[in-house]
Motif scaffolding. Structure first.
Motif, PDB file in Angstrom:
ATOM      1  N   ALA A   1       0.863  -1.173   0.000  1.00  0.00           N
ATOM      2  CA  ALA A   1       0.000   0.000   0.000  1.00  0.00           C
ATOM      3  C   ALA A   1       0.904   1.228   0.000  1.00  0.00           C
ATOM      4  CB  ALA A   1      -0.915   0.002   1.219  1.00  0.00           C
ATOM      5  N   ASN A   2       0.342   2.344  -0.423  1.00  0.00           N
ATOM      6  CA  ASN A   2       1.109   3.595  -0.417  1.00  0.00           C
ATOM      7  C   ASN A   2       0.355   4.586   0.464  1.00  0.00           C
ATOM      8  OD1 ASN A   2       2.095   6.337  -2.236  1.00  0.00           O
ATOM      9  ND2 ASN A   2       3.598   4.794  -1.664  1.00  0.00           N
ATOM     10  N   ARG A   3       0.662   4.534   1.751  1.00  0.00           N
ATOM     11  CA  ARG A   3      -0.104   5.283   2.751  1.00  0.00           C
ATOM     12  C   ARG A   3       0.764   6.233   3.562  1.00  0.00           C
ATOM     13  NH1 ARG A   3      -3.098   1.186   6.334  1.00  0.00           N
ATOM     14  NH2 ARG A   3      -4.305   3.051   6.870  1.00  0.00           N
ATOM     15  N   CYS A   4       2.009   6.346   3.162  1.00  0.00           N
ATOM     16  CA  CYS A   4       2.931   7.264   3.832  1.00  0.00           C
ATOM     17  C   CYS A   4       3.960   7.687   2.799  1.00  0.00           C
ATOM     18  CB  CYS A   4       3.603   6.573   5.021  1.00  0.00           C
ATOM     19  SG  CYS A   4       4.604   7.663   6.052  1.00  0.00           S
ATOM     20  N   GLY A   5       4.326   8.950   2.770  1.00  0.00           N
ATOM     21  CA  GLY A   5       5.253   9.416   1.750  1.00  0.00           C
ATOM     22  C   GLY A   5       5.993  10.675   2.162  1.00  0.00           C
ATOM     23  N   MET A   6       6.709  11.248   1.214  1.00  0.00           N
ATOM     24  CA  MET A   6       7.445  12.492   1.432  1.00  0.00           C
ATOM     25  C   MET A   6       6.689  13.649   0.797  1.00  0.00           C
ATOM     26  SD  MET A   6      11.296  11.246   0.504  1.00  0.00           S
ATOM     27  CE  MET A   6      12.065   9.855   1.350  1.00  0.00           C
ATOM     28  N   ASN A   7       6.810  14.819   1.400  1.00  0.00           N
ATOM     29  CA  ASN A   7       6.213  15.986   0.764  1.00  0.00           C
ATOM     30  C   ASN A   7       7.105  16.474  -0.378  1.00  0.00           C
ATOM     31  OD1 ASN A   7       8.142  18.000   1.809  1.00  0.00           O
ATOM     32  ND2 ASN A   7       7.149  17.682   3.786  1.00  0.00           N
ATOM     33  N   GLN A   8       6.562  17.362  -1.211  1.00  0.00           N
ATOM     34  CA  GLN A   8       7.301  17.783  -2.406  1.00  0.00           C
ATOM     35  C   GLN A   8       8.596  18.486  -2.050  1.00  0.00           C
ATOM     36  OE1 GLN A   8       6.102  17.075  -5.792  1.00  0.00           O
ATOM     37  NE2 GLN A   8       8.329  17.335  -5.921  1.00  0.00           N
ATOM     38  N   ASN A   9       8.598  19.268  -0.969  1.00  0.00           N
ATOM     39  CA  ASN A   9       9.832  19.952  -0.574  1.00  0.00           C
ATOM     40  C   ASN A   9      10.918  18.957  -0.195  1.00  0.00           C
ATOM     41  OD1 ASN A   9       8.776  22.507  -1.010  1.00  0.00           O
ATOM     42  ND2 ASN A   9       8.128  22.778   1.131  1.00  0.00           N
ATOM     43  N   MET A  10      10.545  17.901   0.514  1.00  0.00           N
ATOM     44  CA  MET A  10      11.533  16.880   0.883  1.00  0.00           C
ATOM     45  C   MET A  10      12.019  16.140  -0.358  1.00  0.00           C
ATOM     46  SD  MET A  10      13.420  15.364   3.077  1.00  0.00           S
ATOM     47  CE  MET A  10      12.802  16.154   4.579  1.00  0.00           C
ATOM     48  N   ILE A  11      11.108  15.803  -1.258  1.00  0.00           N
ATOM     49  CA  ILE A  11      11.510  15.138  -2.495  1.00  0.00           C
ATOM     50  C   ILE A  11      12.495  16.009  -3.265  1.00  0.00           C
ATOM     51  CG2 ILE A  11      10.693  14.369  -4.758  1.00  0.00           C
ATOM     52  CD1 ILE A  11       8.083  13.502  -3.357  1.00  0.00           C
ATOM     53  N   ASN A  12      12.181  17.296  -3.381  1.00  0.00           N
ATOM     54  CA  ASN A  12      13.068  18.213  -4.101  1.00  0.00           C
ATOM     55  C   ASN A  12      14.437  18.301  -3.432  1.00  0.00           C
ATOM     56  OD1 ASN A  12      10.949  18.708  -5.818  1.00  0.00           O
ATOM     57  ND2 ASN A  12      10.415  20.684  -4.919  1.00  0.00           N
ATOM     58  N   LYS A  13      14.433  18.377  -2.121  1.00  0.00           N
ATOM     59  CA  LYS A  13      15.692  18.491  -1.388  1.00  0.00           C
ATOM     60  C   LYS A  13      16.582  17.281  -1.630  1.00  0.00           C
ATOM     61  CE  LYS A  13      17.578  19.045   3.291  1.00  0.00           C
ATOM     62  NZ  LYS A  13      17.294  19.404   4.705  1.00  0.00           N
ATOM     63  N   LEU A  14      15.994  16.114  -1.635  1.00  0.00           N
ATOM     64  CA  LEU A  14      16.780  14.882  -1.735  1.00  0.00           C
ATOM     65  C   LEU A  14      17.160  14.530  -3.171  1.00  0.00           C
ATOM     66  CD1 LEU A  14      14.879  12.684   0.888  1.00  0.00           C
ATOM     67  CD2 LEU A  14      17.074  13.851   1.191  1.00  0.00           C
ATOM     68  N   THR A  15      16.384  14.974  -4.141  1.00  0.00           N
ATOM     69  CA  THR A  15      16.642  14.561  -5.528  1.00  0.00           C
ATOM     70  C   THR A  15      17.318  15.635  -6.369  1.00  0.00           C
ATOM     71  OG1 THR A  15      14.412  15.246  -6.200  1.00  0.00           O
ATOM     72  CG2 THR A  15      14.708  12.947  -5.536  1.00  0.00           C
ATOM     73  N   SER A  16      17.407  16.854  -5.881  1.00  0.00           N
ATOM     74  CA  SER A  16      18.072  17.904  -6.647  1.00  0.00           C
ATOM     75  C   SER A  16      19.576  17.853  -6.404  1.00  0.00           C
ATOM     76  CB  SER A  16      17.523  19.281  -6.263  1.00  0.00           C
ATOM     77  OG  SER A  16      17.774  19.547  -4.903  1.00  0.00           O
ATOM     78  N   GLY A  17      20.340  18.514  -7.250  1.00  0.00           N
ATOM     79  CA  GLY A  17      21.786  18.553  -7.088  1.00  0.00           C
ATOM     80  C   GLY A  17      22.459  17.350  -7.710  1.00  0.00           C
ATOM     81  N   PRO A  18      23.750  17.163  -7.400  1.00  0.00           N
ATOM     82  CA  PRO A  18      24.513  16.052  -7.996  1.00  0.00           C
ATOM     83  C   PRO A  18      23.879  14.702  -7.676  1.00  0.00           C
ATOM     84  CG  PRO A  18      25.966  17.599  -6.856  1.00  0.00           C
ATOM     85  CD  PRO A  18      24.574  17.989  -6.496  1.00  0.00           C
ATOM     86  N   ALA A  19      24.052  13.747  -8.580  1.00  0.00           N
ATOM     87  CA  ALA A  19      23.510  12.398  -8.372  1.00  0.00           C
ATOM     88  C   ALA A  19      24.101  11.770  -7.123  1.00  0.00           C
ATOM     89  CB  ALA A  19      23.800  11.534  -9.591  1.00  0.00           C
ATOM     90  N   ASP A  20      23.231  11.304  -6.251  1.00  0.00           N
ATOM     91  CA  ASP A  20      23.613  10.718  -4.963  1.00  0.00           C
ATOM     92  C   ASP A  20      23.110   9.282  -4.953  1.00  0.00           C
ATOM     93  OD1 ASP A  20      23.823   9.931  -2.301  1.00  0.00           O
ATOM     94  OD2 ASP A  20      23.103  11.840  -1.488  1.00  0.00           O
ATOM     95  N   GLN A  21      24.031   8.313  -4.928  1.00  0.00           N
ATOM     96  CA  GLN A  21      23.591   6.919  -5.028  1.00  0.00           C
ATOM     97  C   GLN A  21      22.763   6.488  -3.824  1.00  0.00           C
ATOM     98  OE1 GLN A  21      26.156   3.545  -4.575  1.00  0.00           O
ATOM     99  NE2 GLN A  21      27.950   4.797  -4.076  1.00  0.00           N
TER     100      GLN A  21
END
Length: 516
Positions: free
Chosen positions: A332-352
């Motif tokens: 199920a998908n009942r918990c997630g990250m908000n858009q600001n957190m997603i942006n923070k973690l996925t922006s910038g140099p590729a992080d494995q």
């Protein structure tokens, strides 16, 4: 008078014993009993082994509790995007919807059932005549380490808690079960004493379990020592002395860095179910295997099979669906990250670390809106047409040693860049931007930023923020949920959890957590 015989749940998961050190036995070598009397334990090596093994089987059952207590009050999952109805239990943590009438992790999270088993081993093993001193000392060293870890988890969660170090063997009346909360300073003293006893019994033996690292060991006790003394040095008045003790323990572990204790070059290998054996990054983990026990903690961080056909991992036309990549995932998908957190973690140099932890899910229809995240770190493997959740769950791994050492150095006014840069180099590769020593606050924040990315889904972030210091909790956690005002309101939420009215009613010696 009622004489109690201690019950040991014999779970199929006891098969984690396979490949362990010589003092461990496979499940098939253990007498299948659901109750073991004291006399049998003292006279039968199989019964003694079952008593010991039962602790690890039971500990695995606390995975969800350890994760929720250690992570869900942090900023990672606050007000996230998800495709189904909210997981009410998890949302209670990240919204800090906590009061004397709304209590998560009731009944001390069930930890006293686990402590009862640990205390039985500690109480009985010195009397067992059918095991060698070496076997008994090894088991006792592990149990003292585990007891310290359990009480440390409880201290960080509730502060004052009842202290039980001996199992109750007879009960004449209900009053014998009543137990007042012991002050947090005394709990911390017990934790440190158990750590010292564990190290004494290990007697300098740094050997890691052969194969899967799913038994407590001296390196785990040193890891815990660094963790504990960082906490007491920062939050309990231990100051420089405790911080130096923490750093010494962590630097001893750094001194053991080798082919058998190191960062995995490929971040995903840490969690790969096919690469558990002698994984150099793992110090101690909870074990999950096909046909034994599977990890059920993260069902609300997955996706159901129907919705998976309407989602993809790319914001482009005709992108492969989630179901085509993970055809057998059906949670199920009942918990997630908000858009600001997603942006923070996925922006910038590729992080494995990010790609090795989660994937963002988008609608397959324009404008390809973000729908949620799939926590792939614990996605397991497949067996035929079945998804098998058989990742091991680390309690301590080498990356945490480096970041705790960096934290200790930062708090002592030393240069933490060497440890931070080992973490960054693994994350970003040869083009990583080295960290340069700065102010104490800048250094601590640098540690916390790496910690955020390193341990997603591993039950570390909330406790990490707490250990860093109160101001860092307030910096990262949404103030609409937790702030100095709520902490000082007298109604909560505070940094600690309350206990329920039923607990207070059932035990007249208990008092409510301060602040509620």
């Amino acid at each position: 008078m009622k004489q109690h015989r201690f019950s040991i749940l014999i779970i199929l998961g006891l098969g984690l014993l396979t490949g362990a050190t010589s003092c461990k036995k496979d499940l098939q070598d253990v007498i299948p009993q659901d109750q073991i009397s004291t006399s049998l334990t003292l006279s039968d090596p199989n019964a003694a082994q079952t008593l010991y093994s039962g602790v690890y089987a039971s500990l695995r059952g606390y995975n969800s509790t350890l994760f929720a207590l250690g992570e869900m009050r942090s900023e990672i999952w606050t007000d996230g995007l998800f495709t189904e109805s909210v997981d009410g239990g998890l949302s209670q943590y990240y919204t800090h919807n906590i009061s004397a009438l709304n209590v998560p992790a009731n009944n001390w999270g069930g930890f006293y059932n686990l402590l009862y088993q640990v205390n039985n081993v500690i109480n009985l093993y010195p009397q067992v005549s059918v095991l060698s001193s070496a076997v008994k000392n090894q088991a006792l060293a592990e149990m003292y380490g585990l007891r310290a870890y359990i009480y440390y988890t409880m201290l960080r969660t509730w502060g004052d808690v009842p202290l039980n170090t001996t199992p109750i063997s007879t009960i004449n009346n209900a009053a014998q079960t009543y137990k007042a909360r012991t002050k947090v300073d005394s709990i911390m003293l017990q934790i440190k004493n158990d750590i010292n006893q564990s190290l004494t019994l290990f007697n300098g033996n740094n050997a890691l379990p052969a194969g899967k690292r799913v038994y407590w060991n001296r390196l785990a006790t040193l890891s815990l020592k660094g963790d504990v003394y960082l906490w007491s040095g920062t939050l309990m008045g231990g100051g420089t002395n405790d911080l130096n003790t923490a750093l010494a323990a962590l630097q001893e572990l750094e001194g053991l860095q080798s082919a058998t204790l190191n960062l995995d070059a490929n971040y995903a290998d840490i969690f790969d179910p096919t690469k558990k054996a002698n994984n150099p990054e793992i110090i101690f983990a909870l074990n999950y295997e096909l046909n034994q026990a599977q990890m059920g903690t993260f069902g609300s961080f997955q996706v159901n099979s129907i919705q998976a056909t309407t989602l993809s991992f790319q914001q482009v036309p005709n992108a492969p669906t989630v179901s085509s990549i993970y055809p057998y995932v059906n949670g199920a998908n009942r918990c997630g990250m908000n858009q600001n957190m997603i942006n923070k973690l996925t922006s910038g140099p590729a992080d494995q670390r990010i790609n090795g932890s989660f994937k963002v899910m988008y609608s397959t229809s324009a404008p390809y809106a973000t729908r949620g995240v799939l926590l792939t770190k614990w996605i397991g493997s497949t067996s035929g047409t079945t998804q098998v959740y058989n990742n091991d769950y680390p309690i301590y791994r080498y990356a945490e040693i480096l970041l705790m050492a960096a934290e200790a150095k930062a708090k002592l006014g030393q240069d933490p860049s060497a440890e931070i840069n080992q973490i960054r180099q693994r994350a970003y590769g040869a083009t990583y931007i080295p960290y340069v020593n700065s102010t104490i606050d800048d250094n601590i924040q640098a540690v916390l930023e790496e910690q955020l990315r390193e341990f997603i889904g591993e039950g570390k972030r909330w406790f990490g923020l707490r250990r860093a210091g109160d101001k860092w909790v307030f910096k990262y956690v949404d103030p609409k949920y937790l702030s100095p005002a709520t902490v000082n309101s007298g109604k909560g939420p505070t940094f600690l959890l309350p206990i329920s009215m039923s607990m207070l009613n059932n035990d007249p010696l208990l008092t409510q957590t301060t602040g509620y």
